[in-house]
Design a protein around this motif. Sequence first.
Motif, PDB file in Angstrom:
ATOM      1  N   VAL A  63       9.827 -60.470  65.826  1.00 57.15           N
ATOM      2  CA  VAL A  63       9.523 -60.025  64.458  1.00 57.15           C
ATOM      3  C   VAL A  63       8.869 -58.647  64.466  1.00 57.15           C
ATOM      4  CG1 VAL A  63       8.092 -60.498  62.435  1.00 57.15           C
ATOM      5  CG2 VAL A  63       9.366 -62.345  63.508  1.00 57.15           C
ATOM      6  N   LEU A  64       7.916 -58.434  65.393  1.00 57.99           N
ATOM      7  CA  LEU A  64       7.259 -57.131  65.470  1.00 57.99           C
ATOM      8  C   LEU A  64       8.244 -56.022  65.844  1.00 57.99           C
ATOM      9  CD1 LEU A  64       3.822 -57.847  67.194  1.00 57.99           C
ATOM     10  CD2 LEU A  64       4.229 -57.148  64.844  1.00 57.99           C
ATOM     11  N   VAL A  65       9.093 -56.311  66.840  1.00 56.94           N
ATOM     12  CA  VAL A  65      10.085 -55.307  67.245  1.00 56.94           C
ATOM     13  C   VAL A  65      11.002 -54.956  66.084  1.00 56.94           C
ATOM     14  CG1 VAL A  65      12.085 -54.910  68.718  1.00 56.94           C
ATOM     15  CG2 VAL A  65      10.021 -55.893  69.693  1.00 56.94           C
ATOM     16  N   LEU A  66      11.471 -55.990  65.368  1.00 60.97           N
ATOM     17  CA  LEU A  66      12.335 -55.728  64.214  1.00 60.97           C
ATOM     18  C   LEU A  66      11.586 -54.955  63.128  1.00 60.97           C
ATOM     19  CD1 LEU A  66      14.193 -59.159  63.897  1.00 60.97           C
ATOM     20  CD2 LEU A  66      15.086 -57.006  64.821  1.00 60.97           C
ATOM     21  N   PHE A  67      10.287 -55.266  62.982  1.00 60.01           N
ATOM     22  CA  PHE A  67       9.489 -54.544  61.979  1.00 60.01           C
ATOM     23  C   PHE A  67       9.393 -53.063  62.320  1.00 60.01           C
ATOM     24  CE2 PHE A  67       5.221 -52.894  60.934  1.00 60.01           C
ATOM     25  CZ  PHE A  67       5.306 -52.905  59.553  1.00 60.01           C
ATOM     26  N   PHE A  68       9.076 -52.763  63.591  1.00 61.57           N
ATOM     27  CA  PHE A  68       8.959 -51.360  63.989  1.00 61.57           C
ATOM     28  C   PHE A  68      10.310 -50.649  63.940  1.00 61.57           C
ATOM     29  CE2 PHE A  68       5.046 -52.891  66.250  1.00 61.57           C
ATOM     30  CZ  PHE A  68       4.154 -52.111  65.535  1.00 61.57           C
ATOM     31  N   ILE A  69      11.364 -51.367  64.330  1.00 62.69           N
ATOM     32  CA  ILE A  69      12.704 -50.766  64.250  1.00 62.69           C
ATOM     33  C   ILE A  69      13.056 -50.467  62.797  1.00 62.69           C
ATOM     34  CG2 ILE A  69      15.164 -51.228  64.576  1.00 62.69           C
ATOM     35  CD1 ILE A  69      14.454 -52.731  67.117  1.00 62.69           C
ATOM     36  N   ASN A  70      12.707 -51.410  61.915  1.00 64.42           N
ATOM     37  CA  ASN A  70      12.989 -51.198  60.491  1.00 64.42           C
ATOM     38  C   ASN A  70      12.221 -49.995  59.944  1.00 64.42           C
ATOM     39  OD1 ASN A  70      14.071 -52.188  57.836  1.00 64.42           O
ATOM     40  ND2 ASN A  70      11.892 -52.313  57.413  1.00 64.42           N
ATOM     41  N   ARG A  71      10.957 -49.834  60.414  1.00 64.85           N
ATOM     42  CA  ARG A  71      10.189 -48.665  59.986  1.00 64.85           C
ATOM     43  C   ARG A  71      10.866 -47.376  60.435  1.00 64.85           C
ATOM     44  NH1 ARG A  71       3.963 -48.705  61.252  1.00 64.85           N
ATOM     45  NH2 ARG A  71       4.279 -46.668  60.257  1.00 64.85           N
ATOM     46  N   LYS A  72      11.338 -47.365  61.684  1.00 67.16           N
ATOM     47  CA  LYS A  72      11.981 -46.154  62.200  1.00 67.16           C
ATOM     48  C   LYS A  72      13.294 -45.870  61.479  1.00 67.16           C
ATOM     49  CE  LYS A  72       8.764 -45.210  65.032  1.00 67.16           C
ATOM     50  NZ  LYS A  72       7.859 -44.078  64.720  1.00 67.16           N
ATOM     51  N   THR A  73      14.089 -46.941  61.275  1.00 67.65           N
ATOM     52  CA  THR A  73      15.362 -46.722  60.574  1.00 67.65           C
ATOM     53  C   THR A  73      15.127 -46.274  59.128  1.00 67.65           C
ATOM     54  OG1 THR A  73      15.416 -49.109  60.084  1.00 67.65           O
ATOM     55  CG2 THR A  73      16.636 -48.344  62.021  1.00 67.65           C
ATOM     56  N   SER A  74      14.068 -46.825  58.512  1.00 72.08           N
ATOM     57  CA  SER A  74      13.729 -46.377  57.151  1.00 72.08           C
ATOM     58  C   SER A  74      13.324 -44.916  57.150  1.00 72.08           C
ATOM     59  CB  SER A  74      12.592 -47.238  56.586  1.00 72.08           C
ATOM     60  OG  SER A  74      12.964 -48.586  56.516  1.00 72.08           O
ATOM     61  N   TYR A  75      12.551 -44.520  58.163  1.00 76.48           N
ATOM     62  CA  TYR A  75      12.124 -43.118  58.272  1.00 76.48           C
ATOM     63  C   TYR A  75      13.317 -42.197  58.519  1.00 76.48           C
ATOM     64  CZ  TYR A  75       9.318 -39.106  59.769  1.00 76.48           C
ATOM     65  OH  TYR A  75       8.765 -37.856  59.888  1.00 76.48           O
ATOM     66  N   ILE A  76      14.259 -42.689  59.350  1.00 76.40           N
ATOM     67  CA  ILE A  76      15.478 -41.905  59.579  1.00 76.40           C
ATOM     68  C   ILE A  76      16.248 -41.731  58.262  1.00 76.40           C
ATOM     69  CG2 ILE A  76      17.741 -41.938  60.715  1.00 76.40           C
ATOM     70  CD1 ILE A  76      16.388 -43.304  63.098  1.00 76.40           C
ATOM     71  N   GLY A  77      16.288 -42.816  57.459  1.00 78.52           N
ATOM     72  CA  GLY A  77      16.944 -42.709  56.152  1.00 78.52           C
ATOM     73  C   GLY A  77      16.253 -41.714  55.240  1.00 78.52           C
ATOM     74  N   VAL A  78      14.909 -41.707  55.279  1.00 79.96           N
ATOM     75  CA  VAL A  78      14.154 -40.741  54.468  1.00 79.96           C
ATOM     76  C   VAL A  78      14.475 -39.320  54.905  1.00 79.96           C
ATOM     77  CG1 VAL A  78      11.839 -39.879  53.947  1.00 79.96           C
ATOM     78  CG2 VAL A  78      12.289 -42.336  53.917  1.00 79.96           C
ATOM     79  N   LEU A  79      14.484 -39.098  56.241  1.00 80.10           N
ATOM     80  CA  LEU A  79      14.802 -37.756  56.752  1.00 80.10           C
ATOM     81  C   LEU A  79      16.223 -37.341  56.360  1.00 80.10           C
ATOM     82  CD1 LEU A  79      13.249 -37.830  60.355  1.00 80.10           C
ATOM     83  CD2 LEU A  79      12.343 -36.737  58.313  1.00 80.10           C
ATOM     84  N   GLU A  80      17.153 -38.293  56.425  1.00 83.72           N
ATOM     85  CA  GLU A  80      18.542 -37.978  56.059  1.00 83.72           C
ATOM     86  C   GLU A  80      18.624 -37.541  54.597  1.00 83.72           C
ATOM     87  OE1 GLU A  80      22.959 -40.121  56.055  1.00 83.72           O
ATOM     88  OE2 GLU A  80      21.138 -41.286  56.453  1.00 83.72           O
ATOM     89  N   ASN A  81      17.939 -38.272  53.710  1.00 85.12           N
ATOM     90  CA  ASN A  81      17.967 -37.911  52.282  1.00 85.12           C
ATOM     91  C   ASN A  81      17.307 -36.555  52.042  1.00 85.12           C
ATOM     92  OD1 ASN A  81      19.233 -40.327  51.594  1.00 85.12           O
ATOM     93  ND2 ASN A  81      17.283 -41.408  51.334  1.00 85.12           N
ATOM     94  N   GLU A  82      16.190 -36.293  52.749  1.00 86.19           N
ATOM     95  CA  GLU A  82      15.495 -35.018  52.553  1.00 86.19           C
ATOM     96  C   GLU A  82      16.313 -33.849  53.099  1.00 86.19           C
ATOM     97  OE1 GLU A  82      10.891 -36.676  52.601  1.00 86.19           O
ATOM     98  OE2 GLU A  82      11.749 -35.780  54.402  1.00 86.19           O
ATOM     99  N   ILE A  83      17.027 -34.074  54.202  1.00 92.32           N
ATOM    100  CA  ILE A  83      17.897 -33.012  54.728  1.00 92.32           C
ATOM    101  C   ILE A  83      19.029 -32.725  53.742  1.00 92.32           C
ATOM    102  CG2 ILE A  83      19.559 -32.480  56.556  1.00 92.32           C
ATOM    103  CD1 ILE A  83      17.715 -33.947  58.492  1.00 92.32           C
ATOM    104  N   LYS A  84      19.545 -33.776  53.097  1.00 95.93           N
ATOM    105  CA  LYS A  84      20.589 -33.564  52.086  1.00 95.93           C
ATOM    106  C   LYS A  84      20.049 -32.756  50.910  1.00 95.93           C
ATOM    107  CE  LYS A  84      23.350 -37.657  53.124  1.00 95.93           C
ATOM    108  NZ  LYS A  84      23.850 -38.971  52.633  1.00 95.93           N
TER     109      LYS A  84
END
Length: 426
Positions: free
Chosen positions: A148-169
């Motif tokens: 659960v913790l690993v999935l939580f941290f992975i989800n945080r990173k993937t969410s952050y990657i999504g934020v960066l992708e939107n901001e780059i756009k």
Amino acid sequence: MVSFLLSAALFLWLQATGEGLLEHYLTKSTFIEKQEKSAIPKFKTYVSEHHLSLKDHDQITAWVRDAKYISLYIYSNHKLLYSTDGYTSTAENQKVMLQPSLTHDPLLSNIEFADTTAQVYMEYFFEYKYYHVITILGVILSFLFFIVLVLFFINRKTSYIGVLENEIKILEGGNLTYPITMKGNDELSSLAESINEMRKSFIERLESEEQARVANSELVTAMSHDLRTPLTALVGYLDIIEYKKYQNNEALTKYIHSSREKAYQIKHLSDKLFEYFTVFNTEDNDLEFETYDGIQLMDQLMDEQFMLLENNGFQVEWEPGSIPFRMELHLISFRRVFDNIFSNIIKYADTADTVSIQYGITDRWLMIHIQNTIKTEAQEVHSTGIGLKTCQKIIGQHRGEIAFTRNGNQYSVNLRLLVNTAPTHT
């Protein structure tokens, strides 16, 4: 790593808490005692149903293995005939005797086997089963917590990657003022910081280009006006000469002289414009810097300018510095700065007042101060400022600063340049 450490801490806590609760329960209940009391009757039933003799070790071992958490000892005539510890009915092992003091042990029971009656003694370890259960449950819960913790941290990173992708756009859409979100202290945050710095650099570059465009536009407008005036007069004088509209030779000479002055004026403006674009199109890395003795160089540059000033009727007040220093510069460009400064002095300064020049070293900075009085007829003259902009660009390329100030009819130039005051050996 964080997930593993937290999961390990959870396992240790579950293990300690579970064992504590189990020990508390076992001491307060008769659950284990009941299991122990039922073990001998179960073994008697097994022996009776299968008609076992003392020689049926394999079947006895099978019952012990199925029962688990039991150690079984069988005696006959005070001799050990069977043990889960590995004793058999060999002649050597039969020497192990049952102590007379144990014959009345309440845990010792007589059981009828097919061939004889024997004494059976059991040791019980039923509580171990529940300790194992606690350990297994702790491992399972800790592993699930880790996942659960690993999935939580992975989800945080993937969410952050999504934020960066939107901001780059957003940046791709042209909104360069939109800041990049900074989170954490890892490779993604480093990437976000790099993107943000690139965004700021791009904004600065666009602003610089816009400022240069505006400055060049203003320069072209000013130069067009300054060139148009003498050029119009020159064309008029040449038309008069071409169509012989002058009255006499004296007037012809006057028109020729005026045409020559206007031509030189146009040439001076075009030279200034060429110098300006030459300097501003030269990159800082293109300049080859050399090291010079500061005092000797300043004396040489000032001597050249003093001669021009004196030839034009100026009096000079000169205060040289005395601290030895060395300076790195591009001599041709640096000389051009002084040419521009002193040509303006000759053009606009009042010869009735002294031109004051002084320099010195302050905290490894070469400080140059030049001051003169503006002559009356030059008070209302509006210059394009090409020479001043050229000087600022050159001094900037030398990592220095230059400022031009006017206070009434007093005009000052203040220049500072980083130098090396360390002593040199020859």
